[in-house]
Design an enzyme around this catalytic site. Structure first.
Site, mmCIF file in Angstrom:
data_model
loop_
_atom_site.group_PDB
_atom_site.id
_atom_site.type_symbol
_atom_site.label_atom_id
_atom_site.label_comp_id
_atom_site.label_asym_id
_atom_site.label_seq_id
_atom_site.Cartn_x
_atom_site.Cartn_y
_atom_site.Cartn_z
ATOM 1 C CB THR A 179 -0.902 -0.008 1.253
ATOM 2 O OG1 THR A 179 -1.537 1.256 1.374
ATOM 3 C CG2 THR A 179 -0.100 -0.250 2.536
ATOM 4 C CG ASP A 180 -1.103 5.006 -0.963
ATOM 5 O OD1 ASP A 180 -1.667 4.373 -0.045
ATOM 6 O OD2 ASP A 180 -1.689 5.898 -1.617
ATOM 7 C CD GLU A 181 -3.340 3.549 4.532
ATOM 8 O OE1 GLU A 181 -3.093 3.375 5.730
ATOM 9 O OE2 GLU A 181 -4.481 3.543 4.057
ATOM 10 C CE1 TYR A 212 -3.470 -2.584 5.678
ATOM 11 C CE2 TYR A 212 -3.299 -0.238 5.172
ATOM 12 C CZ TYR A 212 -3.380 -1.550 4.750
ATOM 13 O OH TYR A 212 -3.362 -1.849 3.409
ATOM 14 C CE LYS A 241 -0.063 -4.559 2.930
ATOM 15 N NZ LYS A 241 -0.474 -5.888 2.383
HETATM 16 P P1 NAD Z 1 -9.836 -7.227 2.013
HETATM 17 O O1 NAD Z 1 -9.852 -6.939 3.478
HETATM 18 O O2 NAD Z 1 -11.030 -6.941 1.191
HETATM 19 O O3 NAD Z 1 -9.482 -8.779 1.781
HETATM 20 C C1 NAD Z 1 -8.500 -9.433 2.503
HETATM 21 C C2 NAD Z 1 -8.605 -10.924 2.196
HETATM 22 O O4 NAD Z 1 -7.565 -11.595 2.918
HETATM 23 C C3 NAD Z 1 -9.934 -11.555 2.629
HETATM 24 O O5 NAD Z 1 -10.412 -12.426 1.639
HETATM 25 C C4 NAD Z 1 -9.561 -12.325 3.885
HETATM 26 O O6 NAD Z 1 -10.382 -13.472 4.117
HETATM 27 C C5 NAD Z 1 -8.121 -12.720 3.582
HETATM 28 N N1 NAD Z 1 -7.357 -12.956 4.798
HETATM 29 C C6 NAD Z 1 -7.266 -12.146 5.884
HETATM 30 N N2 NAD Z 1 -6.510 -12.747 6.835
HETATM 31 C C7 NAD Z 1 -6.118 -13.939 6.333
HETATM 32 C C8 NAD Z 1 -5.332 -15.012 6.825
HETATM 33 N N3 NAD Z 1 -4.825 -14.974 8.059
HETATM 34 N N4 NAD Z 1 -5.097 -16.072 6.031
HETATM 35 C C9 NAD Z 1 -5.620 -16.124 4.772
HETATM 36 N N5 NAD Z 1 -6.410 -15.161 4.266
HETATM 37 C C10 NAD Z 1 -6.655 -14.082 5.031
HETATM 38 O O7 NAD Z 1 -8.551 -6.465 1.464
HETATM 39 P P2 NAD Z 1 -8.335 -5.694 0.093
HETATM 40 O O8 NAD Z 1 -8.823 -4.320 0.236
HETATM 41 O O9 NAD Z 1 -8.790 -6.552 -1.016
HETATM 42 O O10 NAD Z 1 -6.731 -5.616 0.086
HETATM 43 C C11 NAD Z 1 -5.965 -6.696 -0.434
HETATM 44 C C12 NAD Z 1 -4.495 -6.362 -0.300
HETATM 45 O O11 NAD Z 1 -4.213 -5.160 -1.009
HETATM 46 C C13 NAD Z 1 -4.036 -6.120 1.125
HETATM 47 O O12 NAD Z 1 -2.759 -6.670 1.273
HETATM 48 C C14 NAD Z 1 -4.004 -4.600 1.252
HETATM 49 O O13 NAD Z 1 -3.033 -4.202 2.201
HETATM 50 C C15 NAD Z 1 -3.597 -4.219 -0.152
HETATM 51 N N6 NAD Z 1 -4.058 -2.884 -0.600
HETATM 52 C C16 NAD Z 1 -5.369 -2.521 -0.478
HETATM 53 C C17 NAD Z 1 -5.798 -1.283 -0.962
HETATM 54 C C18 NAD Z 1 -7.236 -0.850 -0.873
HETATM 55 O O14 NAD Z 1 -7.538 0.301 -1.174
HETATM 56 N N7 NAD Z 1 -8.173 -1.717 -0.492
HETATM 57 C C19 NAD Z 1 -4.865 -0.425 -1.550
HETATM 58 C C20 NAD Z 1 -3.526 -0.821 -1.642
HETATM 59 C C21 NAD Z 1 -3.138 -2.061 -1.175
HETATM 60 O O1 DAU Z 2 -4.118 4.070 0.457
HETATM 61 C C1 DAU Z 2 -4.351 2.686 0.376
HETATM 62 C C2 DAU Z 2 -5.192 2.244 1.542
HETATM 63 O O2 DAU Z 2 -6.491 2.754 1.334
HETATM 64 C C3 DAU Z 2 -5.226 0.731 1.702
HETATM 65 O O3 DAU Z 2 -3.942 0.257 2.006
HETATM 66 C C4 DAU Z 2 -6.204 0.326 2.795
HETATM 67 O O4 DAU Z 2 -6.304 -1.092 2.845
HETATM 68 C C5 DAU Z 2 -7.555 0.911 2.471
HETATM 69 O O5 DAU Z 2 -8.455 0.609 3.518
HETATM 70 C C6 DAU Z 2 -7.460 2.426 2.285
HETATM 71 O O6 DAU Z 2 -7.179 3.107 3.526
HETATM 72 P P1 DAU Z 2 -7.937 4.477 3.940
HETATM 73 O O7 DAU Z 2 -7.851 4.622 5.401
HETATM 74 O O8 DAU Z 2 -7.467 5.606 3.097
HETATM 75 O O9 DAU Z 2 -9.440 4.088 3.443
HETATM 76 P P2 DAU Z 2 -10.874 4.312 4.108
HETATM 77 O O10 DAU Z 2 -11.869 3.926 3.075
HETATM 78 O O11 DAU Z 2 -10.980 3.688 5.448
HETATM 79 O O12 DAU Z 2 -10.930 5.892 4.304
HETATM 80 C C7 DAU Z 2 -10.789 6.777 3.204
HETATM 81 C C8 DAU Z 2 -10.874 8.205 3.748
HETATM 82 O O13 DAU Z 2 -12.218 8.450 4.194
HETATM 83 C C9 DAU Z 2 -9.982 8.442 4.946
HETATM 84 O O14 DAU Z 2 -9.513 9.798 4.916
HETATM 85 C C10 DAU Z 2 -10.920 8.297 6.143
HETATM 86 C C11 DAU Z 2 -12.252 8.786 5.598
HETATM 87 N N1 DAU Z 2 -13.454 8.135 6.181
HETATM 88 C C12 DAU Z 2 -13.510 6.771 6.167
HETATM 89 C C13 DAU Z 2 -14.611 6.128 6.703
HETATM 90 C C14 DAU Z 2 -14.685 4.605 6.717
HETATM 91 C C15 DAU Z 2 -14.493 8.902 6.678
HETATM 92 O O15 DAU Z 2 -14.442 10.146 6.668
HETATM 93 N N2 DAU Z 2 -15.577 8.254 7.206
HETATM 94 C C16 DAU Z 2 -15.675 6.889 7.255
HETATM 95 O O16 DAU Z 2 -16.693 6.375 7.774
#
Ligand code: NAD
Ligand code: DAU
Length: 351
Positions: free
Chosen positions: A132-134, A157, A161
């Site tokens: 992730t970019d975080e 988180y 990562k």
């Molecule tokens: P998600 O939470 O939707 O899915 C996570 C998946 O991992 C689920 O299917 C869950 O069952 C599985 N999982 C969790 N713990 C596990 C374990 N112990 N063993 C096996 N499986 C397990 O997540 P996502 O949003 O699809 O993100 C996927 C990946 O991409 C993550 O590594 C996250 O850090 C990364 N990522 C997410 C975002 C985003 O915006 N969602 C952005 C950048 C990177």
């Molecule tokens: O940047 C990549 C990341 O983006 C991933 O690595 C994470 O897995 C993914 O969850 C996401 O993280 P964020 O914290 O940026 O996403 P989230 O959707 O939780 O929040 C997006 C923005 O919206 C953040 O500034 C917080 C705000 N927010 C979020 C929620 C859930 C609100 O204002 N209200 C809310 O209820």
């Protein structure tokens, strides 16, 4: 089969789009989806490909080293694409250990299993870590995250990562295991669990519930349509250089409140509600502790070196996303019943 790939976290949001793309695009690959099916994993995301001859689902937990070793020796993968993780920042604030155990120890277990299986013969092998970019921390008003930006994670988180990224690089350096890492910005699209901003707000707008905006709402994120992330993963898995990091993003920054207004307008139109009706649901609440102010990705390296770029604009992607949630009411109702209600009230009550 030409290759066997294990994709971890393939029942989750991004993982399910990656699994679908690989199963359909590479009929000569055996795609093994390894997922523990936590609250975020949902096999309903994959019903369209579950019977494909080149697809296997294995329920396994990356925190269980013995289980992972068994799966690796049974399927003998050529490549791992690792997405399984605890992924929601708010949950990492209430239960950091779950993130450290899954994201750090779970990644270590996968790396150890890969080293043990491949036994120093890495011909045709690759470990792809999806990050992730975080990990880069928070930006001020200007600037972009580069692949060379120093790590500065600010939440449990992102620290977990970052820890997993460091482990992958350390194993690459020490054992000469071929790897690639990508760091992507915020994803949105179909099948995202409604704890994240966009699907949570879509669900609340449908149900005319308050839209909980953290702090002043002027936090900035860089949004990418999930199918474009899956396309980037395909590109980097096949063409990325060993040991490299690639940032993935859409050059698409939005302040939360501006994005929320666009979403409200889109939903009012699609639900035949009066213009402005959904915006009245906006409710400012107490901020997320340690909230990162701004993320923005410089995605020039993947574009120039590998030719990847996003395929849809944000307006198109948001439109498709809203359409998907409105057409998949059962999916949304199923995932928001039961434990979701407990999560929602403990996360949002009294803020
Ligand atoms: P998600 O939470 O939707 O899915 C996570 C998946 O991992 C689920 O299917 C869950 O069952 C599985 N999982 C969790 N713990 C596990 C374990 N112990 N063993 C096996 N499986 C397990 O997540 P996502 O949003 O699809 O993100 C996927 C990946 O991409 C993550 O590594 C996250 O850090 C990364 N990522 C997410 C975002 C985003 O915006 N969602 C952005 C950048 C990177
Ligand atoms: O940047 C990549 C990341 O983006 C991933 O690595 C994470 O897995 C993914 O969850 C996401 O993280 P964020 O914290 O940026 O996403 P989230 O959707 O939780 O929040 C997006 C923005 O919206 C953040 O500034 C917080 C705000 N927010 C979020 C929620 C859930 C609100 O204002 N209200 C809310 O209820």
């Amino acid at each position: 089969m030409a290759k066997t790939l294990i994709i971890t976290g393939g029942a989750g949001f991004i993982g399910s789009h990656v699994v679908r793309l690989f199963v359909n695009k590479y009929p000569d690959y055996h795609i093994v989806n390894l997922d523990a099916l936590t609250y975020a994993g949902n096999l309903e995301n994959l019903t369209d490909i579950e019977k494909a001859p080149n697809y296997t689902f294995v329920k396994a937990d990356i925190t269980n080293a013995a289980e992972i070793t068994d799966v690796f020796s049974k399927y003998n993968p050529d490549g791992i694409i690792h997405l399984a993780a605890e992924s929601h920042v708010d949950r990492s604030i209430t239960d950091p250990n779950a993130f450290i155990i899954t994201n750090v120890m779970g990644t270590a277990n996968l790396l150890n299993a890969a080293i043990a299986l491949w036994k120093n013969d890495f011909t045709g092998k690759r470990f792809y870590h999806v990050s992730t970019d975080e990990v880069y921390g928070s930006l001020g008003d200007t600037g972009l995250f580069l692949e060379t930006t120093p790590y500065d994670p600010q939440s449990p988180y992102s620290a977990s990562k970052a820890g997993s990224d460091h482990l992958v690089r350390a194993y690459g350096n020490t054992y000469k295991m071929p790897f690639v890492i990508t760091n992507c910005s915020n994803n949105y699209g179909p099948n995202q669990f409604p704890e994240k901003l966009i699907p949570l707000f879509i669900n609340n707008i449908c149900n005319k519930k308050p839209l909980p905006v953290y702090g002043d709402g002027k936090y900035t994120r860089d949004w990418l349509y999930v199918i474009d992330h899956a396309r980037a993963i395909d590109t980097v898995y096949h063409d990325g250089r060993n040991g490299e990091t690639y940032n993935i993003g859409g050059f698409n920054e939005w302040q939360n409140i501006e994005l929320i207004r666009l979403l409200c307008q889109t939903m009012d139109r699609k639900l035949n509600r009066a213009p402005g009706e959904s915006e009245q649901l906006i409710t400012y609440i107490r901020d997320r502790p340690g909230h990162d102010r701004r993320y923005a990705i410089d995605a020039n390296k993947i574009n120039k070196e590998l030719g990847w770029k996003p395929s849809v604009t944000f307006e198109e992607g948001l439109d498709k996303t809203v359409d998907w949630y409105l057409a998949n009411e059962k999916w949304l109702n199923d995932v928001t019943s039961g434990n979701y209600q407990h999560y929602y009230s403990s996360q949002y009550a009294n803020r």
